[in-house]
Write a protein that holds these residues in place. Sequence first.
Motif, PDB file in Angstrom:
ATOM      1  N   ASP A   1       0.818  -1.214   0.000  1.00  0.00           N
ATOM      2  CA  ASP A   1       0.000   0.000   0.000  1.00  0.00           C
ATOM      3  C   ASP A   1       0.852   1.264   0.000  1.00  0.00           C
ATOM      4  O   ASP A   1       2.052   1.236   0.268  1.00  0.00           O
ATOM      5  N   SER A   2       0.196   2.379  -0.245  1.00  0.00           N
ATOM      6  CA  SER A   2       0.870   3.679  -0.273  1.00  0.00           C
ATOM      7  C   SER A   2       1.255   4.111   1.145  1.00  0.00           C
ATOM      8  O   SER A   2       0.667   3.637   2.124  1.00  0.00           O
ATOM      9  N   PRO A   3       2.226   5.017   1.269  1.00  0.00           N
ATOM     10  CA  PRO A   3       2.577   5.531   2.603  1.00  0.00           C
ATOM     11  C   PRO A   3       1.372   6.123   3.327  1.00  0.00           C
ATOM     12  O   PRO A   3       1.215   5.933   4.537  1.00  0.00           O
ATOM     13  N   LYS A   4       0.493   6.821   2.599  1.00  0.00           N
ATOM     14  CA  LYS A   4      -0.691   7.417   3.229  1.00  0.00           C
ATOM     15  C   LYS A   4      -1.593   6.346   3.833  1.00  0.00           C
ATOM     16  O   LYS A   4      -2.046   6.465   4.973  1.00  0.00           O
ATOM     17  N   LYS A   5      -1.837   5.277   3.080  1.00  0.00           N
ATOM     18  CA  LYS A   5      -2.681   4.201   3.592  1.00  0.00           C
ATOM     19  C   LYS A   5      -2.045   3.520   4.806  1.00  0.00           C
ATOM     20  O   LYS A   5      -2.727   3.161   5.758  1.00  0.00           O
ATOM     21  N   PHE A   6      -0.721   3.349   4.764  1.00  0.00           N
ATOM     22  CA  PHE A   6      -0.027   2.755   5.907  1.00  0.00           C
ATOM     23  C   PHE A   6      -0.183   3.631   7.143  1.00  0.00           C
ATOM     24  O   PHE A   6      -0.499   3.136   8.227  1.00  0.00           O
ATOM     25  N   ARG A   7       0.048   4.937   6.995  1.00  0.00           N
ATOM     26  CA  ARG A   7      -0.077   5.854   8.143  1.00  0.00           C
ATOM     27  C   ARG A   7      -1.486   5.794   8.725  1.00  0.00           C
ATOM     28  O   ARG A   7      -1.665   5.732   9.941  1.00  0.00           O
ATOM     29  N   GLU A   8      -2.482   5.820   7.852  1.00  0.00           N
ATOM     30  CA  GLU A   8      -3.867   5.776   8.323  1.00  0.00           C
ATOM     31  C   GLU A   8      -4.166   4.470   9.048  1.00  0.00           C
ATOM     32  O   GLU A   8      -4.782   4.466  10.118  1.00  0.00           O
ATOM     33  N   TYR A   9      -3.730   3.352   8.484  1.00  0.00           N
ATOM     34  CA  TYR A   9      -3.981   2.041   9.094  1.00  0.00           C
ATOM     35  C   TYR A   9      -3.275   1.935  10.443  1.00  0.00           C
ATOM     36  O   TYR A   9      -3.852   1.482  11.422  1.00  0.00           O
ATOM     37  N   TRP A  10      -2.016   2.349  10.489  1.00  0.00           N
ATOM     38  CA  TRP A  10      -1.244   2.265  11.742  1.00  0.00           C
ATOM     39  C   TRP A  10      -1.868   3.154  12.819  1.00  0.00           C
ATOM     40  O   TRP A  10      -1.949   2.761  13.975  1.00  0.00           O
TER      41      TRP A  10
ATOM     42  N   LEU B   1      -0.845   0.390  16.038  1.00  0.00           N
ATOM     43  CA  LEU B   1       0.154  -0.674  15.998  1.00  0.00           C
ATOM     44  C   LEU B   1       1.490  -0.162  16.550  1.00  0.00           C
ATOM     45  O   LEU B   1       1.936   0.913  16.165  1.00  0.00           O
ATOM     46  N   PRO B   2       2.122  -0.934  17.415  1.00  0.00           N
ATOM     47  CA  PRO B   2       3.356  -0.479  18.053  1.00  0.00           C
ATOM     48  C   PRO B   2       4.617  -0.719  17.238  1.00  0.00           C
ATOM     49  O   PRO B   2       5.679  -0.201  17.557  1.00  0.00           O
ATOM     50  N   PHE B   3       4.524  -1.516  16.199  1.00  0.00           N
ATOM     51  CA  PHE B   3       5.711  -1.838  15.406  1.00  0.00           C
ATOM     52  C   PHE B   3       5.734  -1.026  14.115  1.00  0.00           C
ATOM     53  O   PHE B   3       4.804  -0.297  13.799  1.00  0.00           O
ATOM     54  N   VAL B   4       6.804  -1.164  13.376  1.00  0.00           N
ATOM     55  CA  VAL B   4       7.055  -0.368  12.174  1.00  0.00           C
ATOM     56  C   VAL B   4       6.247  -0.897  10.991  1.00  0.00           C
ATOM     57  O   VAL B   4       6.177  -2.105  10.768  1.00  0.00           O
ATOM     58  N   GLY B   5       5.663   0.015  10.240  1.00  0.00           N
ATOM     59  CA  GLY B   5       4.990  -0.320   8.990  1.00  0.00           C
ATOM     60  C   GLY B   5       5.710   0.368   7.846  1.00  0.00           C
ATOM     61  O   GLY B   5       5.973   1.568   7.898  1.00  0.00           O
ATOM     62  N   LEU B   6       6.087  -0.387   6.848  1.00  0.00           N
ATOM     63  CA  LEU B   6       6.850   0.146   5.728  1.00  0.00           C
ATOM     64  C   LEU B   6       6.060  -0.039   4.435  1.00  0.00           C
ATOM     65  O   LEU B   6       5.773  -1.170   4.032  1.00  0.00           O
ATOM     66  N   ALA B   7       5.695   1.061   3.818  1.00  0.00           N
ATOM     67  CA  ALA B   7       4.990   1.007   2.539  1.00  0.00           C
ATOM     68  C   ALA B   7       5.969   0.628   1.430  1.00  0.00           C
ATOM     69  O   ALA B   7       7.070   1.172   1.355  1.00  0.00           O
ATOM     70  N   ASP B   8       5.560  -0.305   0.596  1.00  0.00           N
ATOM     71  CA  ASP B   8       6.405  -0.781  -0.504  1.00  0.00           C
ATOM     72  C   ASP B   8       5.589  -0.839  -1.803  1.00  0.00           C
ATOM     73  O   ASP B   8       5.489  -1.887  -2.435  1.00  0.00           O
ATOM     74  N   PRO B   9       4.986   0.304  -2.202  1.00  0.00           N
ATOM     75  CA  PRO B   9       4.121   0.273  -3.386  1.00  0.00           C
ATOM     76  C   PRO B   9       4.863  -0.032  -4.684  1.00  0.00           C
ATOM     77  O   PRO B   9       4.253  -0.511  -5.638  1.00  0.00           O
ATOM     78  N   ASP B  10       6.170   0.208  -4.712  1.00  0.00           N
ATOM     79  CA  ASP B  10       6.951  -0.096  -5.917  1.00  0.00           C
ATOM     80  C   ASP B  10       7.584  -1.484  -5.853  1.00  0.00           C
ATOM     81  O   ASP B  10       8.372  -1.845  -6.730  1.00  0.00           O
ATOM     82  N   HIS B  11       7.279  -2.228  -4.795  1.00  0.00           N
ATOM     83  CA  HIS B  11       7.705  -3.622  -4.637  1.00  0.00           C
ATOM     84  C   HIS B  11       9.223  -3.788  -4.531  1.00  0.00           C
ATOM     85  O   HIS B  11       9.761  -4.840  -4.887  1.00  0.00           O
ATOM     86  N   VAL B  12       9.911  -2.777  -4.046  1.00  0.00           N
ATOM     87  CA  VAL B  12      11.372  -2.848  -3.913  1.00  0.00           C
ATOM     88  C   VAL B  12      11.768  -3.949  -2.933  1.00  0.00           C
ATOM     89  O   VAL B  12      12.601  -4.804  -3.247  1.00  0.00           O
ATOM     90  N   ALA B  13      11.180  -3.935  -1.739  1.00  0.00           N
ATOM     91  CA  ALA B  13      11.504  -4.960  -0.737  1.00  0.00           C
ATOM     92  C   ALA B  13      11.024  -6.332  -1.206  1.00  0.00           C
ATOM     93  O   ALA B  13      11.727  -7.328  -1.029  1.00  0.00           O
ATOM     94  N   ALA B  14       9.846  -6.374  -1.796  1.00  0.00           N
ATOM     95  CA  ALA B  14       9.307  -7.645  -2.285  1.00  0.00           C
ATOM     96  C   ALA B  14      10.245  -8.287  -3.310  1.00  0.00           C
ATOM     97  O   ALA B  14      10.489  -9.495  -3.276  1.00  0.00           O
ATOM     98  N   LYS B  15      10.783  -7.487  -4.209  1.00  0.00           N
ATOM     99  CA  LYS B  15      11.718  -8.003  -5.211  1.00  0.00           C
ATOM    100  C   LYS B  15      13.043  -8.403  -4.573  1.00  0.00           C
ATOM    101  O   LYS B  15      13.620  -9.440  -4.912  1.00  0.00           O
ATOM    102  N   GLN B  16      13.521  -7.581  -3.642  1.00  0.00           N
ATOM    103  CA  GLN B  16      14.797  -7.863  -2.970  1.00  0.00           C
ATOM    104  C   GLN B  16      14.771  -9.233  -2.291  1.00  0.00           C
ATOM    105  O   GLN B  16      15.736  -9.975  -2.338  1.00  0.00           O
ATOM    106  N   TYR B  17      13.654  -9.553  -1.654  1.00  0.00           N
ATOM    107  CA  TYR B  17      13.539 -10.817  -0.926  1.00  0.00           C
ATOM    108  C   TYR B  17      12.771 -11.876  -1.704  1.00  0.00           C
ATOM    109  O   TYR B  17      12.423 -12.915  -1.168  1.00  0.00           O
TER     110      TYR B  17
END
Length: 101
Positions: free
Chosen positions: A21-30, A35-51
Amino acid sequence: MRSEYQKFQDLGCEIVDVGPDSPKKFREYWAQHKLPFVGLADPDHVAAKQYQQAVKLLKLGRMPLQLIVDREGIVRYRYDSGSMSDIPLIGEVLDELRALG
């Protein structure tokens, strides 16, 4: 994860939830779910591709992937889910962390 977050902290770990999701959607959801832990938006799938996170279009897109990555960036545990409901129990992940020391 929220209810078990302190157990991860006690082991010196941080939870990072990465999603498409987008950073805006992540901020709103968190904010909404406090949520006490970190949420990282990856709309361009950078992390998904890396792993190399699996994508199954017939099963709603990116499949859940659980990783334990150490401070040097080395993946010490990996669980590739076959569906949105196929995720390891929190206790299993905590056991893996304890085994890693």
